[in-house]
Design a protein around this motif. Structure first.
Motif, PDB file in Angstrom:
ATOM      1  N   ASP A 139       0.921  -1.088   0.134  1.00 25.70           N
ATOM      2  CA  ASP A 139      -0.012   0.087   0.053  1.00 25.70           C
ATOM      3  C   ASP A 139       0.827   1.197   0.115  1.00 25.70           C
ATOM      4  OD1 ASP A 139       0.948   0.165   2.472  1.00 25.70           O
ATOM      5  OD2 ASP A 139      -0.967   0.319   3.612  1.00 25.70           O
ATOM      6  N   GLY A 140       1.958   0.938  -0.021  1.00 24.72           N
ATOM      7  CA  GLY A 140       2.988   2.313  -0.265  1.00 24.72           C
ATOM      8  C   GLY A 140       3.376   2.801   0.922  1.00 24.72           C
ATOM      9  N   SER A 141       2.984   2.309   2.207  1.00 27.77           N
ATOM     10  CA  SER A 141       3.446   2.730   3.501  1.00 27.77           C
ATOM     11  C   SER A 141       4.924   2.224   3.922  1.00 27.77           C
ATOM     12  CB  SER A 141       2.399   2.215   4.473  1.00 27.77           C
ATOM     13  OG  SER A 141       2.635   0.898   4.754  1.00 27.77           O
ATOM     14  N   PRO A 142       5.532   2.985   4.962  1.00 27.00           N
ATOM     15  CA  PRO A 142       7.071   2.507   5.323  1.00 27.00           C
ATOM     16  C   PRO A 142       6.948   0.982   5.691  1.00 27.00           C
ATOM     17  CG  PRO A 142       6.387   4.672   6.344  1.00 27.00           C
ATOM     18  CD  PRO A 142       5.157   4.246   5.544  1.00 27.00           C
ATOM     19  N   SER A 143       6.010   0.724   6.513  1.00 24.80           N
ATOM     20  CA  SER A 143       5.915  -1.067   6.990  1.00 24.80           C
ATOM     21  C   SER A 143       5.581  -1.791   5.659  1.00 24.80           C
ATOM     22  CB  SER A 143       4.966  -1.035   7.848  1.00 24.80           C
ATOM     23  OG  SER A 143       3.584  -0.888   7.492  1.00 24.80           O
ATOM     24  N   ALA A 144       4.838  -1.448   4.600  1.00 13.06           N
ATOM     25  CA  ALA A 144       4.811  -2.035   3.371  1.00 13.06           C
ATOM     26  C   ALA A 144       6.183  -2.395   2.586  1.00 13.06           C
ATOM     27  CB  ALA A 144       3.569  -1.484   2.659  1.00 13.06           C
ATOM     28  N   GLU A 145       6.842  -1.258   2.672  1.00 17.22           N
ATOM     29  CA  GLU A 145       8.238  -1.565   2.004  1.00 17.22           C
ATOM     30  C   GLU A 145       8.997  -2.487   2.680  1.00 17.22           C
ATOM     31  OE1 GLU A 145      11.068  -0.144  -0.977  1.00 17.22           O
ATOM     32  OE2 GLU A 145       8.902   0.094  -0.554  1.00 17.22           O
ATOM     33  N   ALA A 146       8.798  -2.738   3.970  1.00 19.28           N
ATOM     34  CA  ALA A 146       9.643  -3.391   4.861  1.00 19.28           C
ATOM     35  C   ALA A 146       9.072  -4.788   4.414  1.00 19.28           C
ATOM     36  CB  ALA A 146       9.615  -3.267   6.570  1.00 19.28           C
ATOM     37  N   ALA A 147       7.646  -5.093   4.440  1.00 16.38           N
ATOM     38  CA  ALA A 147       7.275  -6.224   4.087  1.00 16.38           C
ATOM     39  C   ALA A 147       7.526  -6.546   2.585  1.00 16.38           C
ATOM     40  CB  ALA A 147       5.775  -6.124   3.781  1.00 16.38           C
ATOM     41  N   LEU A 148       7.746  -5.958   1.549  1.00 15.09           N
ATOM     42  CA  LEU A 148       8.346  -6.260   0.320  1.00 15.09           C
ATOM     43  C   LEU A 148       9.676  -7.003   0.446  1.00 15.09           C
ATOM     44  CD1 LEU A 148       7.097  -3.286  -1.801  1.00 15.09           C
ATOM     45  CD2 LEU A 148       6.677  -5.638  -2.155  1.00 15.09           C
ATOM     46  N   ARG A 172       1.702  -1.832  10.254  1.00 18.04           N
ATOM     47  CA  ARG A 172       0.581  -0.814  10.085  1.00 18.04           C
ATOM     48  C   ARG A 172       0.689   0.017   8.568  1.00 18.04           C
ATOM     49  NH1 ARG A 172       0.623   4.460  11.424  1.00 18.04           N
ATOM     50  NH2 ARG A 172       2.652   3.995  12.516  1.00 18.04           N
ATOM     51  N   GLY A 173      -0.414   0.005   7.920  1.00 18.37           N
ATOM     52  CA  GLY A 173      -0.514   0.669   6.740  1.00 18.37           C
ATOM     53  C   GLY A 173      -0.780   1.974   6.691  1.00 18.37           C
ATOM     54  N   HIS A 174      -1.205   2.588   5.609  1.00 20.03           N
ATOM     55  CA  HIS A 174      -1.782   3.956   5.490  1.00 20.03           C
ATOM     56  C   HIS A 174      -3.012   4.195   6.209  1.00 20.03           C
ATOM     57  CE1 HIS A 174       1.584   5.869   3.424  1.00 20.03           C
ATOM     58  NE2 HIS A 174       1.202   5.266   2.135  1.00 20.03           N
ATOM     59  N   GLY A 175      -3.943   3.209   6.289  1.00 20.13           N
ATOM     60  CA  GLY A 175      -5.377   3.429   6.716  1.00 20.13           C
ATOM     61  C   GLY A 175      -5.453   3.544   8.377  1.00 20.13           C
ATOM     62  N   GLY A 176      -4.533   3.003   8.943  1.00 22.93           N
ATOM     63  CA  GLY A 176      -4.657   2.983  10.375  1.00 22.93           C
ATOM     64  C   GLY A 176      -4.313   4.361  11.114  1.00 22.93           C
ATOM     65  N   PHE A 177      -4.678   4.386  12.259  1.00 19.20           N
ATOM     66  CA  PHE A 177      -4.420   5.514  13.321  1.00 19.20           C
ATOM     67  C   PHE A 177      -2.864   5.607  13.480  1.00 19.20           C
ATOM     68  CE2 PHE A 177      -8.951   4.834  14.109  1.00 19.20           C
ATOM     69  CZ  PHE A 177      -9.364   6.220  13.873  1.00 19.20           C
ATOM     70  N   ALA A 178      -2.232   6.617  13.852  1.00 15.46           N
ATOM     71  CA  ALA A 178      -0.930   6.624  13.889  1.00 15.46           C
ATOM     72  C   ALA A 178      -0.336   6.058  15.155  1.00 15.46           C
ATOM     73  CB  ALA A 178      -0.301   8.255  13.933  1.00 15.46           C
ATOM     74  N   GLY A 179      -1.200   6.032  16.341  1.00 12.78           N
ATOM     75  CA  GLY A 179      -0.856   5.344  17.456  1.00 12.78           C
ATOM     76  C   GLY A 179      -0.882   3.901  17.454  1.00 12.78           C
ATOM     77  N   LEU A 180      -1.644   3.196  16.368  1.00 13.24           N
ATOM     78  CA  LEU A 180      -1.558   1.955  16.225  1.00 13.24           C
ATOM     79  C   LEU A 180      -0.460   1.063  16.292  1.00 13.24           C
ATOM     80  CD1 LEU A 180      -4.858   1.236  14.329  1.00 13.24           C
ATOM     81  CD2 LEU A 180      -4.703   1.177  16.773  1.00 13.24           C
ATOM     82  N   LEU A 181      -0.151   0.040  17.020  1.00 13.75           N
ATOM     83  CA  LEU A 181       1.203  -0.672  17.056  1.00 13.75           C
ATOM     84  C   LEU A 181       0.987  -1.947  15.828  1.00 13.75           C
ATOM     85  CD1 LEU A 181       1.955  -0.832  20.641  1.00 13.75           C
ATOM     86  CD2 LEU A 181       3.092   0.476  18.857  1.00 13.75           C
ATOM     87  N   LEU A 182      -0.360  -2.316  15.738  1.00  9.49           N
ATOM     88  CA  LEU A 182      -0.578  -3.397  14.812  1.00  9.49           C
ATOM     89  C   LEU A 182      -1.686  -2.897  14.119  1.00  9.49           C
ATOM     90  CD1 LEU A 182       0.111  -6.237  13.340  1.00  9.49           C
ATOM     91  CD2 LEU A 182      -0.843  -7.329  15.160  1.00  9.49           C
ATOM     92  N   GLY A 183      -1.877  -2.719  12.816  1.00  5.24           N
ATOM     93  CA  GLY A 183      -3.175  -2.369  12.045  1.00  5.24           C
ATOM     94  C   GLY A 183      -3.978  -3.343  11.846  1.00  5.24           C
ATOM     95  N   SER A 184      -5.184  -3.055  11.390  1.00  2.00           N
ATOM     96  CA  SER A 184      -6.440  -3.932  11.332  1.00  2.00           C
ATOM     97  C   SER A 184      -6.199  -4.930  10.438  1.00  2.00           C
ATOM     98  CB  SER A 184      -7.734  -3.101  11.189  1.00  2.00           C
ATOM     99  OG  SER A 184      -7.684  -2.683   9.814  1.00  2.00           O
ATOM    100  N   VAL A 185      -5.401  -4.842   9.399  1.00  2.00           N
ATOM    101  CA  VAL A 185      -5.119  -5.820   8.359  1.00  2.00           C
ATOM    102  C   VAL A 185      -4.549  -6.969   8.957  1.00  2.00           C
ATOM    103  CG1 VAL A 185      -4.204  -6.381   6.231  1.00  2.00           C
ATOM    104  CG2 VAL A 185      -5.176  -4.328   6.351  1.00  2.00           C
ATOM    105  N   GLY A 186      -3.398  -6.736   9.475  1.00  2.00           N
ATOM    106  CA  GLY A 186      -2.589  -7.676  10.312  1.00  2.00           C
ATOM    107  C   GLY A 186      -3.257  -8.469  11.331  1.00  2.00           C
TER     108      GLY A 186
END
Length: 283
Positions: A155-164, A249-263
């Motif tokens: 999704d283009g987020s920093p953690s998605a880059e780590a996932a890639l 955590r992707g682009h869709g989550g709140f900044a304070g979340l440690l693990l997004g809803s997708v995960g």
């Protein structure tokens, strides 16, 4: 993956054995050390009785025997693999997070046995996935699959880059195809034509993959653009995958979340192991 140590939680449950088997295969593939960890507690909150030295010693012996048996089982299956068993008198999540600091990969089962040894309860797995500073694999579904692609959410987020990064490494190590999935909810056609929205999403997906394709020319990549919610799309693709990789955590989550809803949804419903990648800024 390029790792030197794999740490896996173990409590003797069926799910924990699957986690150990998966972790052992990963350690053997990476030529890394496998550390089997059992966290045990003698006292529960709200329960009061005298804790004698004999009781603590008995719990320690039981824990050490548990990890010793698991280590022996792994050695029988993976000749030459460096395997260490560790039993620690401490809560499961804290134990794994502490010992996982120096690991390249933490592995947990989707749920555990409960009771005294609550190392792999679903809540503990979630705590580890949330708070670890290293990648966390939650082993579930068809964990023994050796065919099928590695799937990664993009999704283009920093953690998605780590996932890639993790996904390309995993696909290369397994000699299998990588399916890169970008899910999107189509905007109202009154605001943006469907074709234009899809073209923009496709361009973003290809841009995310470009550099990684160059680094891993031997990995066959399928770029999949799917209309729908990311979690639902990835859960669907997991039926034929041997591993799904997502960012914490992707682009869709709140900044304070440690693990997004997708995960979180994948940890509960995916049909194969799930690898949670953390962005470099989280380390």
């Amino acid at each position: 993956m390029n790792i030197q140590r794999v740490v896996v939680g173990y409590d003797g449950s069926d799910e924990a054995r699957k986690a150990v088997d998966w972790a052992a295969a990963e350690a053997a593939r990476a030529r890394a050390q496998l550390r089997i960890v059992h966290g045990y507690q003698v006292v529960w909150p709200g329960v009061y009785y005298d804790v004698t030295a004999e009781l603590i010693e008995a719990a320690e012996r039981a824990g050490e025997q548990l990890v010793a048996e698991a280590a022996a089982r792994v050695r029988d299956r993976h000749d030459g693999l460096d395997v260490v068993g560790v039993a620690v008198h401490a809560p499961g999540a804290a134990t794994l997070l502490d010992l996982g600091e120096a690991a390249g990969l933490l592995v947990v089962g989707s749920r555990g046995a409960g009771g005294v040894s609550n190392l792999l309860l679903g809540s503990v797995s979630q705590q580890v996935a949330m708070h670890a500073r290293t990648p966390v694999a939650v082993v579930r579904g068809h964990s023994d699959a050796v065919t099928g692609p590695v799937v990664v959410g993009v999704d283009g987020s920093p953690s998605a880059e780590a996932a890639l990064r993790l996904a390309f490494e995993a696909a290369a190590a397994r000699g299998t195809e990588l399916v890169a999935v970008r899910a999107f909810v189509p905007p109202s056609p009154v605001l943006v034509p469907r074709e234009a929205a899809e073209a923009a999403e496709r361009a973003a997906l290809e841009s995310s993959l470009a550099g990684w394709r160059e680094r891993y020319p031997g990995v066959k990549v399928e770029a999949l653009l799917a209309a729908g919610r990311a979690a639902k799309v990835l859960i669907g693709v997991s039926h034929t995958a041997q591993l799904v990789v997502v960012g914490s955590r992707g682009h869709g989550g709140f900044a304070g979340l440690l693990l997004g809803s997708v995960g979180q949804q994948l940890m509960q419903h995916a049909e194969c192991p799930v690898l949670i990648a953390h962005a470099p800024s989280a380390t």
